[in-house]
Design an enzyme around this catalytic site. Sequence first.
Site, PDB file in Angstrom:
ATOM      1  N   SER A 172      39.636  36.617  62.027  1.00 51.32           N
ATOM      2  CA  SER A 172      38.718  37.345  62.322  1.00 51.32           C
ATOM      3  C   SER A 172      36.766  36.987  61.009  1.00 51.32           C
ATOM      4  O   SER A 172      37.110  35.464  61.329  1.00 51.32           O
ATOM      5  CB  SER A 172      38.969  38.576  62.348  1.00 51.32           C
ATOM      6  OG  SER A 172      37.531  39.440  63.044  1.00 51.32           O
ATOM      7  N   ASP A 341      40.880  39.661  73.909  1.00 47.19           N
ATOM      8  CA  ASP A 341      40.186  39.389  72.505  1.00 47.19           C
ATOM      9  C   ASP A 341      38.846  39.641  73.179  1.00 47.19           C
ATOM     10  O   ASP A 341      37.974  38.224  73.571  1.00 47.19           O
ATOM     11  CB  ASP A 341      39.917  39.125  71.255  1.00 47.19           C
ATOM     12  CG  ASP A 341      38.926  38.398  70.778  1.00 47.19           C
ATOM     13  OD1 ASP A 341      38.210  39.870  70.800  1.00 47.19           O
ATOM     14  OD2 ASP A 341      39.442  38.239  69.461  1.00 47.19           O
ATOM     15  N   HIS A 374      41.194  42.308  70.038  1.00 55.22           N
ATOM     16  CA  HIS A 374      41.471  41.538  69.231  1.00 55.22           C
ATOM     17  C   HIS A 374      42.552  41.512  68.065  1.00 55.22           C
ATOM     18  O   HIS A 374      42.731  40.544  67.184  1.00 55.22           O
ATOM     19  CB  HIS A 374      39.644  42.075  67.917  1.00 55.22           C
ATOM     20  CG  HIS A 374      38.990  41.180  67.716  1.00 55.22           C
ATOM     21  ND1 HIS A 374      39.039  39.611  66.928  1.00 55.22           N
ATOM     22  CD2 HIS A 374      38.836  41.526  66.074  1.00 55.22           C
ATOM     23  CE1 HIS A 374      38.813  39.308  66.158  1.00 55.22           C
ATOM     24  NE2 HIS A 374      38.765  40.348  65.169  1.00 55.22           N
TER      25      HIS A 374
END
Lengths: 412, 412
Positions: A172, A341, A374
């Site tokens: 991320s 995600d 995610h």
Amino acid sequence: MASPSSPASAASPSIHTASVPPGSVGFVTPQRIQFEEPLALSSGQVLPSYELAVETYGVLNEQRSNAVLICHALNASHHVAGMYADNPKSVGWWDNMVGPGKAVDTDRFFVIGVNNIGSCFGSTGPASINPATGKPWGASFPMLTVKDWVLAQERLADYFGIRRFAAVMGGSLGGMQALGWAITCPDRVGHCIVIASTPRLSAQNIGFNEVARRAIISDPDFHGGNYYEHGTVPKHGLAVARMIGHITYLSDEAMAARFGRTLRAPNANGEFHYGYDVEFEVESYLRYQGEKFSTYFDANTYLLITRALDYFDPARNHGGDLAKALEVASAEFLLISFTTDWRFPPSRSREIVSALLKNKRAVTYAEIDAPHGHDAFLLDDRRYHAVVQGYYDRVATSLGLPQRRSVTGVLA
Amino acid sequence: MASPSSPASAASPSIHTASVPPGSVGFVTPQRIQFEEPLALSSGQVLPSYELAVETYGVLNEQRSNAVLICHALNASHHVAGMYADNPKSVGWWDNMVGPGKAVDTDRFFVIGVNNIGSCFGSTGPASINPATGKPWGASFPMLTVKDWVLAQERLADYFGIRRFAAVMGGSLGGMQALGWAITCPDRVGHCIVIASTPRLSAQNIGFNEVARRAIISDPDFHGGNYYEHGTVPKHGLAVARMIGHITYLSDEAMAARFGRTLRAPNANGEFHYGYDVEFEVESYLRYQGEKFSTYFDANTYLLITRALDYFDPARNHGGDLAKALEVASAEFLLISFTTDWRFPPSRSREIVSALLKNKRAVTYAEIDAPHGHDAFLLDDRRYHAVVQGYYDRVATSLGLPQRRSVTGVLA
């Protein structure tokens, strides 16, 4: 700049093997490192000095060639692996990834976890004392970018005497920092591992960040960011911000599987209570997550980090051409994305892959079919970890590091 | 119950043709209709009496067979089509759908737009005076369900002397009401038109609703729902709630196309300002939408309606079997979904289609390839409107209504 007392890990896992699970680095102790040289930031402001909270695992070899830097995402810290002696539940946020025999094998690699400036887990941030005023920085703490974090981390590499990282790695926002390293310090990173990330936020991503910020800023307890002086915490805003974030970290499928429409505590007839107290499990979960978060996370940090996310866009100074932005990168790359995600979907990782291929860089790309959204990058997924482990085996071989020893029960 | 002064439309479009665009029903006047009989609600509470704000377009035929009921979604009202004489910009929320020669052709159909109880646009709601106390209902206004709205609307049918609607129609929450009509009053609806809807909210849908509610309820100006007495409005919470909602109404693609990462007003060097004021267009848009909304929408209404959305689940009393819940339905159905709607995606409409087919009901289903996300049901899309128009042509033919006259410039 201070000098390292010891470049090796503060923790020695072997001492504690009786009380820690196999594959854990064991009990760890964070260290704080002070950097006195002012740091010029992207915004034009200057941070006069700063401290970084750091943990290390494994042993730095003589050539200092086996170092791995782990960069954290929005709400994590330097506490990547292991646990603190005073709290066995304080397991690091990527403990399933980092440890002896694990994908990032601390028997072979010297792993550094670092808390970024602006954060609230030990490094210099808005809640720290501004030396110029003797009061907490609060709203006057400078805005930050991913590049600023990379530059602050570069000094950490110098501190440890690491000329070149074997790998810089993150998921991320952590993946953005890894990418930032490959661009800003191309000769100091051998392998760049970017997981569940994106070359820039979409309008929808920015939108969610903005709503979270509005929730915090419009909380009367925020006091324009100077709530420390008022003895308040904008808890309600922070909780709402966290709830929004949390929904975007999970896939629709994962939420359906975990919560569905299950009622939390239906009335005697199995029916709704008809009110705004919790009816559904998913409400209970989100409220709990929001409230818990608001007890330990700093609101100014939340604002700073979401803004750094918004700003990240290495292609911006190259007419939007990501391939041009990545021209300088000389690292080899591993990119990983997860099918469900929807925050940073596989298509965003593929943009990076394409840009790297245009530059004829060595790229490995894995798209993991995982249901978790995610959050998958933090979870224990055998195929995902096998990809990372296989990649690190290659890194180790290319550096002439010792063979991985087989650890029973870990990625068998 | 009051008696209708005239079952025909309060508006006569032909008078105003010089000043209104072709295809518009022209200037309209809402009416309020009082219902004195207490309404027993799903929650077990009773609404002692209520008023409904209504608009009608077109003329009810002698057989009273050409009536169409339009049900609204979260933030809309009875003002479906046309405009108010004192404000030519006050165009109804589904004006592109309803009018002479349009998909829902007011030359042939008598169309009723109704504001639901609990709303804040003229029907009895939390801001209305509770006759028992002489003060605004506020937090004591009873909780509502889709079924409650259907039952309240059924009395409106009685008021107009309409035994059976040619069609009941709605998008999103409006589609749930149409579905509710087919289940609760099966012999009173000929055709049920359900657009961009779902048989029940997902955990993710409920999650977003819950975050919006927390934002409102934790706003200190909310005062437990009794803010009318305090002379306050929980504007910040309402704005945040609206911003969250708005993101879920738009597709990622639509936001990318409309806003991308465009800066609102970059500094002299074309760069960021580095702060929390608006940097990106998308922030400006969302803030504006949130602030505007908070000036006219009632916070208690927002809570009530999101909760009614959460509760909607006709399969719940049938062991989760939607086909069983729809067994009683005798209407014919039109279902429409939009490919980029991630709030209520096509898969949710297909669940309804499957359940109807299990019951061997007549179903038409269209999946429109549209880029706009959930909002597509409100937008002017030629293929979408052509599907609706074609369906209404069939409805008109089956009822022996007059042929549609060709109107230049409208769905040519």
